[in-house]
Scaffold this motif. Structure first.
Motif, mmCIF file in Angstrom:
data_model
loop_
_atom_site.group_PDB
_atom_site.id
_atom_site.type_symbol
_atom_site.label_atom_id
_atom_site.label_comp_id
_atom_site.label_asym_id
_atom_site.label_seq_id
_atom_site.Cartn_x
_atom_site.Cartn_y
_atom_site.Cartn_z
ATOM 1 N N LEU A 1 19.486 48.243 13.193
ATOM 2 C CA LEU A 1 19.391 48.659 11.796
ATOM 3 C C LEU A 1 18.815 50.064 11.668
ATOM 4 C CD1 LEU A 1 18.124 45.382 10.076
ATOM 5 C CD2 LEU A 1 20.437 46.345 10.065
ATOM 6 N N GLY A 2 17.887 50.396 12.583
ATOM 7 C CA GLY A 2 17.256 51.710 12.508
ATOM 8 C C GLY A 2 18.262 52.841 12.614
ATOM 9 N N ASN A 3 19.295 52.648 13.414
ATOM 10 C CA ASN A 3 20.343 53.666 13.526
ATOM 11 C C ASN A 3 21.071 53.911 12.205
ATOM 12 O OD1 ASN A 3 19.977 54.211 16.235
ATOM 13 N ND2 ASN A 3 21.441 52.648 16.905
ATOM 14 N N GLN A 4 20.946 52.971 11.291
ATOM 15 C CA GLN A 4 21.637 53.093 10.001
ATOM 16 C C GLN A 4 20.662 53.376 8.877
ATOM 17 O OE1 GLN A 4 24.683 53.220 10.636
ATOM 18 N NE2 GLN A 4 24.655 52.155 12.624
ATOM 19 N N GLY A 5 19.442 53.711 9.236
ATOM 20 C CA GLY A 5 18.465 54.053 8.203
ATOM 21 C C GLY A 5 17.875 52.853 7.498
ATOM 22 N N MET A 6 17.849 51.697 8.203
ATOM 23 C CA MET A 6 17.265 50.494 7.610
ATOM 24 C C MET A 6 16.220 49.935 8.555
ATOM 25 S SD MET A 6 20.734 48.542 6.443
ATOM 26 C CE MET A 6 21.866 49.241 5.243
ATOM 27 N N SER A 7 15.308 49.124 7.995
ATOM 28 C CA SER A 7 14.293 48.499 8.838
ATOM 29 C C SER A 7 14.166 47.007 8.585
ATOM 30 C CB SER A 7 12.932 49.163 8.595
ATOM 31 O OG SER A 7 12.509 48.913 7.261
ATOM 32 N N THR A 8 14.555 46.557 7.406
ATOM 33 C CA THR A 8 14.321 45.166 7.017
ATOM 34 C C THR A 8 15.640 44.412 7.005
ATOM 35 O OG1 THR A 8 12.619 46.001 5.540
ATOM 36 C CG2 THR A 8 13.299 43.713 5.231
ATOM 37 N N PRO A 9 15.755 43.359 7.839
ATOM 38 C CA PRO A 9 17.041 42.658 7.861
ATOM 39 C C PRO A 9 17.295 41.844 6.607
ATOM 40 C CG PRO A 9 15.564 41.845 9.583
ATOM 41 C CD PRO A 9 14.787 42.803 8.771
ATOM 42 N N GLY A 10 18.573 41.627 6.357
ATOM 43 C CA GLY A 10 19.002 40.680 5.332
ATOM 44 C C GLY A 10 19.469 39.407 6.006
ATOM 45 N N GLY A 11 20.328 38.635 5.308
ATOM 46 C CA GLY A 11 20.794 37.384 5.887
ATOM 47 C C GLY A 11 19.781 36.275 5.714
ATOM 48 N N GLU A 12 20.100 35.096 6.254
ATOM 49 C CA GLU A 12 19.261 33.918 6.016
ATOM 50 C C GLU A 12 17.967 33.980 6.808
ATOM 51 O OE1 GLU A 12 22.956 31.853 7.159
ATOM 52 O OE2 GLU A 12 22.103 30.210 5.992
ATOM 53 N N LYS A 13 16.865 33.751 6.089
ATOM 54 C CA LYS A 13 15.560 33.762 6.737
ATOM 55 C C LYS A 13 15.488 32.663 7.780
ATOM 56 C CE LYS A 13 12.881 36.072 3.232
ATOM 57 N NZ LYS A 13 12.502 35.895 1.858
#
Lengths: 468, 468
Positions: free
Chosen positions: B286-298
């Motif tokens: 995710l970091g490569n795409q400028g994100m840090s917090t995942p989505g999807g089912e906990k």
């Protein structure tokens, strides 16, 4: 009853109906769309047209330049003042700019080729601006022409203030009002940009809602992503945008923006009874638009929801792939235009801040957003014991043969609050649009009967205010 | 270990690297965008290009016409069969069509002017289709060229099936598979449209998610309305659209479409342990795409969420005023593209019905909607004890000097389910893309190292399968 002079002016007005219609058609041809920079020259032409028309009636008329579209300012001293008798001074406000016409494919005739057609109640003109606001300004221009023709000029001092940015939030107007206080001083402002109660039933609009208009620009991630490679791991900005905006209202229609309802007074039982007595037919109001079930806050009447309660409407939304077929993308940007109609008690700046908090508090760590603010204006209320209201009620009863309705306005005329706060003017709002005129929609129209009875009402009002 | 012949073929392939790159660049120039009718002729040209290239290698190659874009079908009998020895028959699948390149302004070089640049791991080609899928098809074409040059042809029977509608859901393919069963019979299908595990670490994709792709068209009211005149009384279709889509997932990331999770098996503890052992670095992913917090089912790991859990992503949304500035409108239409990645157990038709119910049950009386369905394909799983998998693992270990990872695929290759259901073929999915190739995004690229090691791997696989 109007006196003899006013009757003669009314006759002259009636004789000039064809000219009035032709004049309006000429003005409507100019595509003075203030929101679109490509039409800046057209806006200027529409303003120049009005300057010429007023100059022909003995007004000192000029184009007042601004950072945006120019403002028409014109003045007429009125009749020779009799010693000891002060002549009232009215300021007539309107706007020559119009809404964008899109979507073009839904118009039955081109938006800037005014078309006369026969409707259920008689002939009407269809064009963008037909009623909002060129048609309504024409009710004043036609009245002034008739007074000029018969009496050499209006029976009161008249200032005309017609701007070109009302549809985009009048960004250039307040500085003009500040700078031109002397030129714009008057006793009362007269605005024709509101509606009749029903065909044949006139209304005086005694309150207007305010407005804030914002754009939410949401961003999540550096780039668009493949929904197979990243779905289930990456958050999706459009899922987020809809989740945030989907929480805007609760199941009772109450808006969840923080502080939204602070300081809004509950109506008195008396006010509620007055609204109920209007017999507002919401079923017909919505039925004309293909709807049957009202929105808004449960448990409140239609007049209350339309005039005395605030709203939160999404005016536009976009993001991701919008073309033909499929694109399996997780976008990185989403946008929405969100505007709120305001009522007395609400502070526009606080509502903007509330919107900001509403969004910010729902953002996950990776998301960022900017809030663009395109316009802010508080609500306006006219003092119910105003003598100007009484004069207007008298002339409307004469013209229409029945009392006018004291109605609230659902829409906003932000300039009304500026005229009050900067020039100290209360606004008399007597307008001749109808609910089915399709303002801001394709196929906007103005009934010729409204054009002419509006002009006659204005002839009468000028006569009454001038003691003539 | 490869035998002597295969080594010579590898040498010939290596000597031809520049030709391989030039050939790919030539193919990439053709803007074969299947989703846009304006590019229909370009799609045909891209297909014709491949027919010529295969014919030059001794294939019987033809353009098989369809109701949409043509399909390339080509066959080579392989070597003279030794008596008593049956030669394996492989079917190589790919697609010559590409995703739309929009938004164009975000590309560093024009999407159909392939550009060689130096990246952190060496040179790469940037163009729409560079990896998805022309670059990956080129890994096969280059391998076949090398076998042809050294041995006169491939060491196995080869059928090539390259279609032109994969990016739009392959609407014309199933009828072709039905009609051409004889021409397309084989022992196994080989698909190069997936990713390596990481740079230098090969992967075999042993499962693919399925997909349904829909468009929701919502309507409320006959026409656009003025938000002042109607706000507080009329319902707003965009407020409704966001409310509906905002309810798509609960606070734990679980999708609320009725029946969505029916029949999805929970993974075994063994499967979960295998996923955990992969050491998938979601933070970097995710970091490569400028994100840090995942989505999807906990509560589920990243490999599970990406490969074995379904998704519901909004790919596009639009309605109302989207231009510059303000338009105070309550629109009468709103639209969204909603697609779901599916896993084994989910029936695409039932998911479509669930989407329909999800929307319908949230509509007020005045609202209506249509659901357009652009594509439906179930998930695919490869039998873990397949001998084809074993052969592929062996050649990948030889080429890369380390074992391949058995990975799930997050994306969908709907044709894989069609090849199984109509032709009875299992698919071997050995691909050479990388996670940062930006498929479906601007600046899609293919590392030259992946192009060449992919082609080398295919040379080896053909050699191993042919006993050469």
């Amino acid at each position: 009853m109007p006196n003899d002079l006013t009757v003669r002016v009314l006759d002259a007005l009636d004789s000039a109906r064809a000219d009035t219609e032709a004049s309006l058609i000429e003005w409507l041809r100019i595509p003075s769309v203030s929101a679109q920079p490509a039409h800046a020259a057209d806006c200027r032409h529409a303003a120049e047209w009005l300057v010429r028309e007023l100059a022909a009636l003995g007004f000192e008329a000029r184009l007042r330049e601004t950072a945006g579209h120019p403002v028409v300012i014109a003045s007429h001293p009125g009749p020779q003042a009799s010693p000891g008798k002060e002549v009232p001074h009215v300021l007539i406000y309107g706007h020559y700019d119009v809404q964008p016409p899109e979507p073009l494919e839904l118009w039955n005739s081109p938006p800037f080729e005014p078309t006369l057609t026969e409707g259920p109640r008689g002939p009407r003109i269809t064009a963008r601006g037909a009623v909002d606001d060129k048609g309504q300004v024409m009710t004043w221009l036609a009245a002034l022409r008739a007074w000029h023709k018969v009496a050499g000029g209006p029976p009161v001092r008249v200032t005309v203030l017609v701007e070109g940015e009302e549809e985009i939030g009048s960004p250039s107007l307040d500085p003009v009002l500040e700078a031109e206080k002397a030129a714009l001083s008057a006793d009362v402002a007269l605005i024709s940009d509101t509606n009749m109660w029903a065909p044949g039933v006139p209304a005086l609009t005694v309150s207007l809602r305010g407005m804030v208009y914002t754009q939410i620009d949401l961003r999540l991630g550096d780039r668009d992503l493949h929904s197979g490679l990243f779905g289930g791991s990456a958050l999706n900005v459009l899922n987020l945008l809809t989740k945030i905006l989907g929480e805007l209202k609760d199941e009772n229609g109450r808006v969840r923006i923080p502080g939204f309802y602070d300081n809004i007074p509950e109506p008195t039982a008396e006010q509620r009874a007055a609204w109920d007595a209007l017999g507002f037919d919401e079923a017909a109001f919505l039925g004309n638009q293909g709807m049957s079930t009202p929105g808004g806050e449960k448990g409140r009447s239609a007049p209350e929801r339309l005039w005395a309660r605030p709203t939160a409407d999404i005016n536009g939304i976009w993001g991701g792939y919008m073309g033909e077929g499929t694109k399996t993308v997780i976008a990185c940007e989403g946008h929405a235009k969100l505007s709120c109609r305001l009522v007395p008690g609400q502070d526009p700046a606080k509502i903007v801040e509330g919107i900001r908090q509403f969004v910010q508090s729902r953002l996950p760590p990776d998301a960022s957003f900017t809030l663009q603010v395109f316009g802010e204006a508080p609500a306006v209320a006219v003092p119910p014991d105003s003598p100007w209201l009484a004069a207007a009620e008298a002339v409307l009863a004469e013209e229409f043969g029945r009392p006018a309705v004291r109605a609230g306005g659902g829409g906003s005329i932000p300039v009304a609050s500026s005229l009050k706060s900067i020039l100290g003017l209360d606004c008399l709002m007597m307008g001749f649009g109808l609910d089915d005129d399709q303002v801001h929609s394709p196929n906007e129209k103005f009934e010729l009967s409204c054009l002419h009875s509006g002009a006659r009402s204005h002839v009468r009002l000028l006569g009454r205010l001038g003691g003539r």
